[in-house]
Write a protein that holds these residues in place. Structure first.
Motif, PDB file in Angstrom:
ATOM      1  N   THR A  14      -1.224  -0.662   9.059  1.00 12.68           N
ATOM      2  CA  THR A  14      -1.802  -0.812   7.726  1.00 12.68           C
ATOM      3  C   THR A  14      -3.319  -0.956   7.750  1.00 12.68           C
ATOM      4  OG1 THR A  14      -1.441  -3.213   7.820  1.00 12.68           O
ATOM      5  CG2 THR A  14       0.294  -1.856   6.804  1.00 12.68           C
ATOM      6  N   GLU A  15      -3.939  -0.708   8.897  1.00  7.10           N
ATOM      7  CA  GLU A  15      -5.396  -0.796   8.966  1.00  7.10           C
ATOM      8  C   GLU A  15      -6.027   0.313   8.129  1.00  7.10           C
ATOM      9  OE1 GLU A  15      -5.797  -2.682  13.467  1.00  7.10           O
ATOM     10  OE2 GLU A  15      -6.097  -0.531  13.144  1.00  7.10           O
ATOM     11  N   PRO A  16      -7.157   0.042   7.471  1.00  5.16           N
ATOM     12  CA  PRO A  16      -7.857   1.111   6.752  1.00  5.16           C
ATOM     13  C   PRO A  16      -8.154   2.273   7.705  1.00  5.16           C
ATOM     14  CG  PRO A  16      -8.799  -1.021   6.193  1.00  5.16           C
ATOM     15  CD  PRO A  16      -7.836  -1.262   7.325  1.00  5.16           C
ATOM     16  N   PRO A  17      -7.891   3.508   7.284  1.00  7.16           N
ATOM     17  CA  PRO A  17      -8.013   4.660   8.191  1.00  7.16           C
ATOM     18  C   PRO A  17      -9.463   4.988   8.531  1.00  7.16           C
ATOM     19  CG  PRO A  17      -7.473   5.392   5.974  1.00  7.16           C
ATOM     20  CD  PRO A  17      -7.401   3.901   5.951  1.00  7.16           C
ATOM     21  N   LEU A  18      -9.773   4.910   9.811  1.00  6.86           N
ATOM     22  CA  LEU A  18     -11.144   5.127  10.278  1.00  6.86           C
ATOM     23  C   LEU A  18     -11.391   6.577  10.695  1.00  6.86           C
ATOM     24  CD1 LEU A  18     -13.034   2.637  10.402  1.00  6.86           C
ATOM     25  CD2 LEU A  18     -12.952   2.831  12.889  1.00  6.86           C
ATOM     26  N   ALA A  19     -10.385   7.427  10.577  1.00  3.93           N
ATOM     27  CA  ALA A  19     -10.497   8.791  11.106  1.00  3.93           C
ATOM     28  C   ALA A  19     -11.667   9.557  10.517  1.00  3.93           C
ATOM     29  CB  ALA A  19      -9.195   9.548  10.863  1.00  3.93           C
ATOM     30  N   GLY A  20     -11.947   9.390   9.220  1.00  4.00           N
ATOM     31  CA  GLY A  20     -13.066  10.109   8.608  1.00  4.00           C
ATOM     32  C   GLY A  20     -14.396   9.731   9.228  1.00  4.00           C
ATOM     33  N   ILE A  21     -14.569   8.463   9.545  1.00  2.20           N
ATOM     34  CA  ILE A  21     -15.792   7.997  10.207  1.00  2.20           C
ATOM     35  C   ILE A  21     -15.870   8.559  11.624  1.00  2.20           C
ATOM     36  CG2 ILE A  21     -16.973   5.962  11.119  1.00  2.20           C
ATOM     37  CD1 ILE A  21     -15.893   4.398   8.730  1.00  2.20           C
ATOM     38  N   LEU A  22     -14.769   8.516  12.351  1.00  2.00           N
ATOM     39  CA  LEU A  22     -14.764   9.036  13.714  1.00  2.00           C
ATOM     40  C   LEU A  22     -15.108  10.522  13.729  1.00  2.00           C
ATOM     41  CD1 LEU A  22     -11.542   7.269  15.098  1.00  2.00           C
ATOM     42  CD2 LEU A  22     -13.929   6.576  15.390  1.00  2.00           C
TER      43      LEU A  22
ATOM     44  N   GLY B   8     -21.477  -7.755   8.939  1.00  2.00           N
ATOM     45  CA  GLY B   8     -21.311  -7.042   7.679  1.00  2.00           C
ATOM     46  C   GLY B   8     -19.864  -6.630   7.486  1.00  2.00           C
ATOM     47  N   ILE B   9     -19.577  -6.142   6.278  1.00  2.00           N
ATOM     48  CA  ILE B   9     -18.218  -5.751   5.908  1.00  2.00           C
ATOM     49  C   ILE B   9     -18.226  -4.340   5.334  1.00  2.00           C
ATOM     50  CG2 ILE B   9     -16.202  -6.307   4.484  1.00  2.00           C
ATOM     51  CD1 ILE B   9     -17.211  -9.166   4.291  1.00  2.00           C
ATOM     52  N   LEU B  10     -17.297  -3.518   5.806  1.00  2.00           N
ATOM     53  CA  LEU B  10     -17.093  -2.178   5.271  1.00  2.00           C
ATOM     54  C   LEU B  10     -15.697  -2.098   4.663  1.00  2.00           C
ATOM     55  CD1 LEU B  10     -17.892   0.855   4.969  1.00  2.00           C
ATOM     56  CD2 LEU B  10     -16.874   1.200   7.240  1.00  2.00           C
ATOM     57  N   THR B  11     -15.623  -1.690   3.396  1.00  2.00           N
ATOM     58  CA  THR B  11     -14.339  -1.462   2.739  1.00  2.00           C
ATOM     59  C   THR B  11     -14.380  -0.111   2.044  1.00  2.00           C
ATOM     60  OG1 THR B  11     -14.773  -2.312   0.501  1.00  2.00           O
ATOM     61  CG2 THR B  11     -14.332  -3.946   2.217  1.00  2.00           C
ATOM     62  N   THR B  12     -13.294   0.233   1.396  1.00  2.00           N
ATOM     63  CA  THR B  12     -13.247   1.489   0.640  1.00  2.00           C
ATOM     64  C   THR B  12     -14.105   1.424  -0.622  1.00  2.00           C
ATOM     65  OG1 THR B  12     -11.262   0.699  -0.501  1.00  2.00           O
ATOM     66  CG2 THR B  12     -10.953   2.072   1.465  1.00  2.00           C
ATOM     67  N   GLU B  13     -14.582   0.225  -0.976  1.00  2.00           N
ATOM     68  CA  GLU B  13     -15.391   0.068  -2.177  1.00  2.00           C
ATOM     69  C   GLU B  13     -16.857  -0.195  -1.924  1.00  2.00           C
ATOM     70  OE1 GLU B  13     -13.597  -2.900  -4.641  1.00  2.00           O
ATOM     71  OE2 GLU B  13     -11.835  -1.675  -5.106  1.00  2.00           O
TER      72      GLU B  13
ATOM     73  N   LEU C 130       0.835  -1.204   0.000  1.00  2.00           N
ATOM     74  CA  LEU C 130       0.000   0.000   0.000  1.00  2.00           C
ATOM     75  C   LEU C 130       0.869   1.252   0.000  1.00  2.00           C
ATOM     76  CD1 LEU C 130      -2.636  -1.173   2.620  1.00  2.00           C
ATOM     77  CD2 LEU C 130      -3.144  -0.611   0.233  1.00  2.00           C
ATOM     78  N   THR C 131       0.395   2.275  -0.686  1.00  2.00           N
ATOM     79  CA  THR C 131       1.113   3.546  -0.761  1.00  2.00           C
ATOM     80  C   THR C 131       0.452   4.589   0.134  1.00  2.00           C
ATOM     81  OG1 THR C 131      -0.216   4.413  -2.589  1.00  2.00           O
ATOM     82  CG2 THR C 131       1.687   3.020  -3.160  1.00  2.00           C
ATOM     83  N   GLU C 132       1.155   5.672   0.348  1.00  2.00           N
ATOM     84  CA  GLU C 132       0.591   6.773   1.125  1.00  2.00           C
ATOM     85  C   GLU C 132      -0.691   7.290   0.477  1.00  2.00           C
ATOM     86  OE1 GLU C 132       1.904  11.214   2.751  1.00  2.00           O
ATOM     87  OE2 GLU C 132       3.419   9.808   2.029  1.00  2.00           O
ATOM     88  N   GLN C 133      -0.723   7.309  -0.856  1.00  2.00           N
ATOM     89  CA  GLN C 133      -1.925   7.763  -1.551  1.00  2.00           C
ATOM     90  C   GLN C 133      -3.101   6.829  -1.303  1.00  2.00           C
ATOM     91  OE1 GLN C 133      -2.050  10.758  -3.261  1.00  2.00           O
ATOM     92  NE2 GLN C 133      -4.259  10.340  -3.120  1.00  2.00           N
ATOM     93  N   ASP C 134      -2.829   5.531  -1.174  1.00  2.00           N
ATOM     94  CA  ASP C 134      -3.892   4.572  -0.871  1.00  2.00           C
ATOM     95  C   ASP C 134      -4.578   4.930   0.446  1.00  2.00           C
ATOM     96  OD1 ASP C 134      -3.555   2.938  -3.141  1.00  2.00           O
ATOM     97  OD2 ASP C 134      -1.927   1.825  -2.172  1.00  2.00           O
ATOM     98  N   PHE C 135      -3.792   5.282   1.435  1.00  2.00           N
ATOM     99  CA  PHE C 135      -4.360   5.636   2.733  1.00  2.00           C
ATOM    100  C   PHE C 135      -5.094   6.976   2.664  1.00  2.00           C
ATOM    101  CE2 PHE C 135      -1.117   2.560   3.926  1.00  2.00           C
ATOM    102  CZ  PHE C 135      -1.790   1.789   4.855  1.00  2.00           C
ATOM    103  N   THR C 136      -4.544   7.916   1.916  1.00  2.00           N
ATOM    104  CA  THR C 136      -5.192   9.218   1.762  1.00  2.00           C
ATOM    105  C   THR C 136      -6.560   9.063   1.104  1.00  2.00           C
ATOM    106  OG1 THR C 136      -3.060  10.354   1.596  1.00  2.00           O
ATOM    107  CG2 THR C 136      -4.990  11.494   0.701  1.00  2.00           C
ATOM    108  N   ASP C 137      -6.631   8.239   0.063  1.00  2.00           N
ATOM    109  CA  ASP C 137      -7.895   8.028  -0.649  1.00  2.00           C
ATOM    110  C   ASP C 137      -8.879   7.218   0.194  1.00  2.00           C
ATOM    111  OD1 ASP C 137      -6.754   9.353  -2.783  1.00  2.00           O
ATOM    112  OD2 ASP C 137      -6.264   7.515  -3.895  1.00  2.00           O
ATOM    113  N   ALA C 138      -8.368   6.333   1.031  1.00  2.00           N
ATOM    114  CA  ALA C 138      -9.228   5.433   1.788  1.00  2.00           C
ATOM    115  C   ALA C 138     -10.037   6.159   2.859  1.00  2.00           C
ATOM    116  CB  ALA C 138      -8.396   4.334   2.438  1.00  2.00           C
ATOM    117  N   ARG C 139      -9.474   7.198   3.430  1.00  2.00           N
ATOM    118  CA  ARG C 139     -10.150   7.880   4.545  1.00  2.00           C
ATOM    119  C   ARG C 139     -11.530   8.398   4.154  1.00  2.00           C
ATOM    120  NH1 ARG C 139      -7.410  12.111   8.784  1.00  2.00           N
ATOM    121  NH2 ARG C 139      -9.293  13.215   9.434  1.00  2.00           N
TER     122      ARG C 139
END
Length: 218
Positions: free
Chosen positions: A74-82, A207-212, A37-46
């Motif tokens: 490497t966990e998907p960033p949850l900050a936007g949800i929080l 259930g499952i939550l992903t970036t998609e 994963l790249t830094e951009q992947d994490f930026t887009d995931a939030r």
């Protein structure tokens, strides 16, 4: 000369050891994939995660309690949800892991992302998530949550998840309300994985939550 029990495990012990080994292999593969994963992947995931979680968040009354977690590594960033939850005045609980050795599944109320504190690594050198500095709440506090978000390395079609291996969430989820919605959060390629090895104490998610996508099981 007799052979010790450890040299001749019972069938049940052998099966359990096989499951543990299968989990270790699956966890190692997940970490290898996440290492790309790249830094951009994490930026887009939030924002993507926050957007896909919106149907869950919109259904919450302002008096609701949500149990979530502070992402690390490497966990998907949850900050936007929080941030969305806090902006709406929703009460948010996050884990208090202490030294990482405690078996008690404690929680704390999250007041602001700016008030989280970095934690030293565990005795084994593992990462630990940032934590609030407010009062520590008991494991039973999870029973107040109507929505629970948990991290995973993989989730299969039956809702069984692959965690970090310490069993913290399996112990914690024993205190969840039967009416709570439990959602596992992972990367898209980790969702609906092949049937995962699981133990009798493993608690499936609903259930499952992903970036998609957001997938709620029937």
């Amino acid at each position: 000369m007799s052979t010790s029990d450890s040299d001749n495990p019972t069938p049940a012990a052998a099966v359990a050891a096989g499951r543990a080994q299968a989990k270790r292999v699956a966890r190692h593969r997940a970490l290898q994939r996440r290492a790309t994963l790249t830094e951009q992947d994490f930026t887009d995931a939030r924002p993507a995660l926050a957007s896909n979680a919106e149907p869950l968040l919109a259904a919450l009354p302002r008096t609701a309690t949500v149990a979530a977690y502070v992402s690390m590594g490497t966990e998907p960033p949850l900050a936007g949800i929080l941030e969305r939850l806090l902006d709406r005045g929703i009460r948010v609980l996050v884990p208090r892991l202490g030294s990482g050795r405690e078996l008690v599944c404690a929680w704390s109320e999250l007041e602001s992302l700016d008030r989280l504190h970095d934690m030293p690594r565990s005795a084994s050198g593992g990462l630990r998530p940032r934590e609030p500095s407010g009062p520590t709440l008991s494991a039973d506090s999870l029973g107040q949550a109507s929505l629970i978000l948990v991290p995973a390395f993989a989730i299969d079609p039956h809702g069984f998840r692959l965690g970090r291996g310490a069993g913290w969430y399996d112990r914690a989820l024993l205190h969840a309300s039967p009416a709570a919605t439990i959602i596992g959060v992972c990367w898209p390629w980790e969702a609906n994985a092949d049937n995962l090895p699981h133990d009798p104490h493993d608690v499936p998610v609903g259930g499952i939550l992903t970036t998609e996508h957001l997938d709620i099981f029937d």
